[in-house]
Design a protein around this motif. Structure first.
Motif, mmCIF file in Angstrom:
data_model
loop_
_atom_site.group_PDB
_atom_site.id
_atom_site.type_symbol
_atom_site.label_atom_id
_atom_site.label_comp_id
_atom_site.label_asym_id
_atom_site.label_seq_id
_atom_site.Cartn_x
_atom_site.Cartn_y
_atom_site.Cartn_z
ATOM 1 N N GLY A 162 62.939 69.956 15.336
ATOM 2 C CA GLY A 162 63.130 71.396 15.469
ATOM 3 C C GLY A 162 63.032 71.855 16.915
ATOM 4 O O GLY A 162 63.821 72.698 17.363
ATOM 5 N N LEU A 163 62.073 71.299 17.645
ATOM 6 C CA LEU A 163 61.924 71.663 19.061
ATOM 7 C C LEU A 163 63.122 71.200 19.882
ATOM 8 O O LEU A 163 63.613 71.936 20.749
ATOM 9 C CB LEU A 163 60.637 71.055 19.618
ATOM 10 N N LEU A 164 63.618 69.994 19.604
ATOM 11 C CA LEU A 164 64.779 69.489 20.336
ATOM 12 C C LEU A 164 66.026 70.321 20.021
ATOM 13 O O LEU A 164 66.845 70.585 20.914
ATOM 14 C CB LEU A 164 65.026 68.019 19.984
ATOM 15 N N THR A 165 66.171 70.741 18.769
ATOM 16 C CA THR A 165 67.299 71.600 18.402
ATOM 17 C C THR A 165 67.250 72.910 19.177
ATOM 18 O O THR A 165 68.266 73.361 19.735
ATOM 19 C CB THR A 165 67.288 71.900 16.893
ATOM 20 N N SER A 166 66.074 73.526 19.233
ATOM 21 C CA SER A 166 65.922 74.780 19.967
ATOM 22 C C SER A 166 66.214 74.578 21.451
ATOM 23 O O SER A 166 66.809 75.445 22.101
ATOM 24 C CB SER A 166 64.503 75.330 19.788
ATOM 25 N N LEU A 167 65.795 73.441 21.992
ATOM 26 C CA LEU A 167 66.047 73.144 23.400
ATOM 27 C C LEU A 167 67.551 73.039 23.678
ATOM 28 O O LEU A 167 68.065 73.627 24.641
ATOM 29 C CB LEU A 167 65.338 71.851 23.787
ATOM 30 N N ILE A 168 68.261 72.295 22.833
ATOM 31 C CA ILE A 168 69.705 72.116 23.033
ATOM 32 C C ILE A 168 70.431 73.448 22.903
ATOM 33 O O ILE A 168 71.274 73.801 23.741
ATOM 34 C CB ILE A 168 70.259 71.090 22.027
ATOM 35 N N TRP A 169 70.121 74.205 21.848
ATOM 36 C CA TRP A 169 70.785 75.497 21.653
ATOM 37 C C TRP A 169 70.427 76.485 22.760
ATOM 38 O O TRP A 169 71.257 77.282 23.184
ATOM 39 C CB TRP A 169 70.409 76.072 20.295
ATOM 40 N N GLY A 170 69.182 76.431 23.229
ATOM 41 C CA GLY A 170 68.769 77.363 24.270
ATOM 42 C C GLY A 170 69.466 77.119 25.592
ATOM 43 O O GLY A 170 69.844 78.055 26.299
ATOM 44 N N VAL A 171 69.671 75.853 25.937
ATOM 45 C CA VAL A 171 70.307 75.521 27.210
ATOM 46 C C VAL A 171 71.833 75.681 27.129
ATOM 47 O O VAL A 171 72.504 75.803 28.153
ATOM 48 C CB VAL A 171 69.922 74.093 27.644
ATOM 49 N N GLN A 172 72.390 75.715 25.913
ATOM 50 C CA GLN A 172 73.844 75.853 25.778
ATOM 51 C C GLN A 172 74.372 77.093 26.497
ATOM 52 O O GLN A 172 75.415 77.036 27.161
ATOM 53 C CB GLN A 172 74.241 75.915 24.305
ATOM 54 N N SER A 173 73.671 78.207 26.372
ATOM 55 C CA SER A 173 74.111 79.433 27.041
ATOM 56 C C SER A 173 74.138 79.257 28.547
ATOM 57 O O SER A 173 75.014 79.794 29.237
ATOM 58 C CB SER A 173 73.182 80.591 26.664
ATOM 59 N N VAL A 174 73.190 78.505 29.068
ATOM 60 C CA VAL A 174 73.127 78.258 30.512
ATOM 61 C C VAL A 174 74.298 77.380 30.944
ATOM 62 O O VAL A 174 74.931 77.631 31.978
ATOM 63 C CB VAL A 174 71.785 77.600 30.885
ATOM 64 N N VAL A 175 74.604 76.362 30.158
ATOM 65 C CA VAL A 175 75.731 75.480 30.479
ATOM 66 C C VAL A 175 77.049 76.257 30.421
ATOM 67 O O VAL A 175 77.934 76.061 31.264
ATOM 68 C CB VAL A 175 75.753 74.276 29.519
ATOM 69 N N SER A 176 77.198 77.146 29.448
ATOM 70 C CA SER A 176 78.410 77.963 29.347
ATOM 71 C C SER A 176 78.531 78.902 30.543
ATOM 72 O O SER A 176 79.608 79.062 31.128
ATOM 73 C CB SER A 176 78.390 78.777 28.044
ATOM 74 N N ARG A 177 77.427 79.527 30.919
ATOM 75 C CA ARG A 177 77.427 80.423 32.072
ATOM 76 C C ARG A 177 77.737 79.651 33.358
ATOM 77 O O ARG A 177 78.486 80.134 34.217
ATOM 78 C CB ARG A 177 76.062 81.105 32.169
ATOM 79 N N HIS A 178 77.186 78.459 33.473
ATOM 80 C CA HIS A 178 77.461 77.620 34.646
ATOM 81 C C HIS A 178 78.946 77.310 34.750
ATOM 82 O O HIS A 178 79.514 77.320 35.856
ATOM 83 C CB HIS A 178 76.651 76.326 34.554
ATOM 84 N N ALA A 179 79.588 77.056 33.616
ATOM 85 C CA ALA A 179 81.025 76.765 33.634
ATOM 86 C C ALA A 179 81.810 77.916 34.222
ATOM 87 O O ALA A 179 82.758 77.717 34.993
ATOM 88 C CB ALA A 179 81.509 76.466 32.211
ATOM 89 N N MET A 180 81.415 79.145 33.896
ATOM 90 C CA MET A 180 82.121 80.312 34.417
ATOM 91 C C MET A 180 81.857 80.489 35.915
ATOM 92 O O MET A 180 82.737 80.887 36.668
ATOM 93 C CB MET A 180 81.689 81.560 33.669
ATOM 94 N N LEU A 181 80.662 80.156 36.343
ATOM 95 C CA LEU A 181 80.313 80.337 37.750
ATOM 96 C C LEU A 181 81.029 79.335 38.660
ATOM 97 O O LEU A 181 81.189 79.595 39.859
ATOM 98 C CB LEU A 181 78.791 80.212 37.933
ATOM 99 N N ILE A 182 81.468 78.204 38.120
ATOM 100 C CA ILE A 182 82.207 77.230 38.929
ATOM 101 C C ILE A 182 83.709 77.346 38.684
ATOM 102 O O ILE A 182 84.481 76.450 39.036
ATOM 103 C CB ILE A 182 81.729 75.792 38.658
ATOM 104 N N ASP A 183 84.118 78.433 38.033
ATOM 105 C CA ASP A 183 85.536 78.769 37.857
ATOM 106 C C ASP A 183 86.258 77.935 36.802
ATOM 107 O O ASP A 183 87.478 77.820 36.819
ATOM 108 C CB ASP A 183 86.300 78.690 39.190
ATOM 109 N N LEU A 184 85.535 77.325 35.868
ATOM 110 C CA LEU A 184 86.184 76.827 34.663
ATOM 111 C C LEU A 184 86.506 78.018 33.777
ATOM 112 O O LEU A 184 85.865 79.069 33.869
ATOM 113 C CB LEU A 184 85.275 75.842 33.922
ATOM 114 N N THR A 185 87.466 77.879 32.906
ATOM 115 C CA THR A 185 87.870 78.982 32.035
ATOM 116 C C THR A 185 87.355 78.740 30.617
ATOM 117 O O THR A 185 86.985 77.611 30.263
ATOM 118 C CB THR A 185 89.398 79.110 31.991
ATOM 119 N N PRO A 186 87.338 79.786 29.785
ATOM 120 C CA PRO A 186 86.983 79.574 28.381
ATOM 121 C C PRO A 186 87.860 78.530 27.696
ATOM 122 O O PRO A 186 87.373 77.764 26.861
ATOM 123 C CB PRO A 186 87.180 80.966 27.767
ATOM 124 N N ALA A 187 89.141 78.488 28.063
ATOM 125 C CA ALA A 187 90.030 77.483 27.478
ATOM 126 C C ALA A 187 89.616 76.079 27.895
ATOM 127 O O ALA A 187 89.645 75.138 27.081
ATOM 128 C CB ALA A 187 91.471 77.762 27.899
#
Length: 297
Positions: free
Chosen positions: A13-38
């Motif tokens: 359960g803790l590992l699941t929360s960790l992975i899901w919690g960091v997902q938003s950060v990884v998605s935001r990082h993608a936008m900051l380096i100019d990757l697109t949603p596609a």
């Protein structure tokens, strides 16, 4: 249940929360380096599909939809496939990482309770209604800066609206999955594999910047979004439910925004405003009250 199994369930359960919690950060990082949603969507489903393909070939008959059948599998793919990913990553273009992990997880139980009432007439118990009301209040407080378009959050309201749409999609998906009695692994495999041909439409309709991104960044998105979130987290959460029960498994979900807040501050230097901190605390409190309460009153 043995103590060892309980501890293993807690770790999952803790590992699941960790992975899901960091997902938003990884998605935001993608936008900051100019990757697109596609870009992120294509990387996510190609990698997840590649990992799930051997299992699906061996276990799913007919391939790739299994017991869901073609119509239901396509509905699932439309709900949690490329559209979901485009909304999630598109929202990360406008709003800080923390917004995704507060608004979508917070509103999913609210929308689910509303849909259950509209479809079946089943009403939530008083304590759960109180928890859901606290969540709505907390999200209102949390989103105040975004809705007011303050200098620190000028376009965040756009991202917040996209995260609201994600909550709608997941609420519908959850109700259908429960009604159809589909296993989580079959739903994931079918939706991921059926999403692959839809990626052609995504690539033709939306901008692609993968060619200018470093290989390491592409691998990060593919492995995190596709393998860790799309496959590993699902397996870990299923194990948590199996070892601790569904009710106890949901108690790990309020940890997701806490993980996001910590990791976004550490990795992206994004710090929540005082109003957002208060709103987050209220939302997490509401989630705890709602998840610990009976569903029916």
């Amino acid at each position: 249940m043995t103590t060892r199994a309980q501890w293993l369930g807690i770790i999952c359960g803790l590992l699941t929360s960790l992975i899901w919690g960091v997902q938003s950060v990884v998605s935001r990082h993608a936008m900051l380096i100019d990757l697109t949603p596609a870009d992120v969507t294509i990387l996510r489903f190609v990698s997840a599909g590649a990992v799930l393909l051997p299992w699906a070939l061996k276990h799913m008959r007919p391939f790739p939809v299994g017991s869901l059948g073609w119509p239901r599998a396509w509905i699932m793919a439309l709900l949690i496939g490329p559209l979901y990913s485009l909304l999630l990553v598109g929202g990360a273009h406008f709003a800080p990482a923390l917004h995704s992990s507060i608004i979508s997880p917070g509103l999913i139980p609210v929308f689910t309770a509303l849909l259950v009432f509209l479809v079946t007439g089943e009403s939530a118990g008083r304590m759960r209604l109180a928890g859901l009301g606290i969540i709505v209040l907390g999200i209102g407080i949390f989103s105040r800066d975004a809705l007011a378009a303050t200098p620190s959050r000028p376009d965040a309201w756009i991202g917040d609206l996209l995260f609201v749409l994600i909550a709608c999609l997941w609420s519908i998906f959850g109700l259908l999955a429960r009604r159809w009695g589909a296993s989580s692994i079959e739903v994931t495999a079918a939706s991921c594999l059926l999403s692959v041909p839809l990626l052609v439409v995504v690539a033709l309709a939306l901008p692609i910047h993968m060619a200018r991104a470093p290989l390491a960044e592409l691998l990060l998105q593919a492995l995190y979004q596709g393998v860790l979130v799309g496959v590993v987290a699902l397996y870990l959460y299923a194990r948590t439910v199996a070892m601790l029960g569904a009710a106890r498994a949901t108690l790990f979900l309020p940890l997701v925004p806490v993980v996001t807040a910590s990791s976004s501050a550490l990795l992206l230097a994004e710090t929540p405003t005082p109003t957002e901190l208060v709103g987050m605390a209220v939302v997490v409190t509401g989630m705890l009250v709602a998840f610990r309460s009976p569903s029916v009153g």
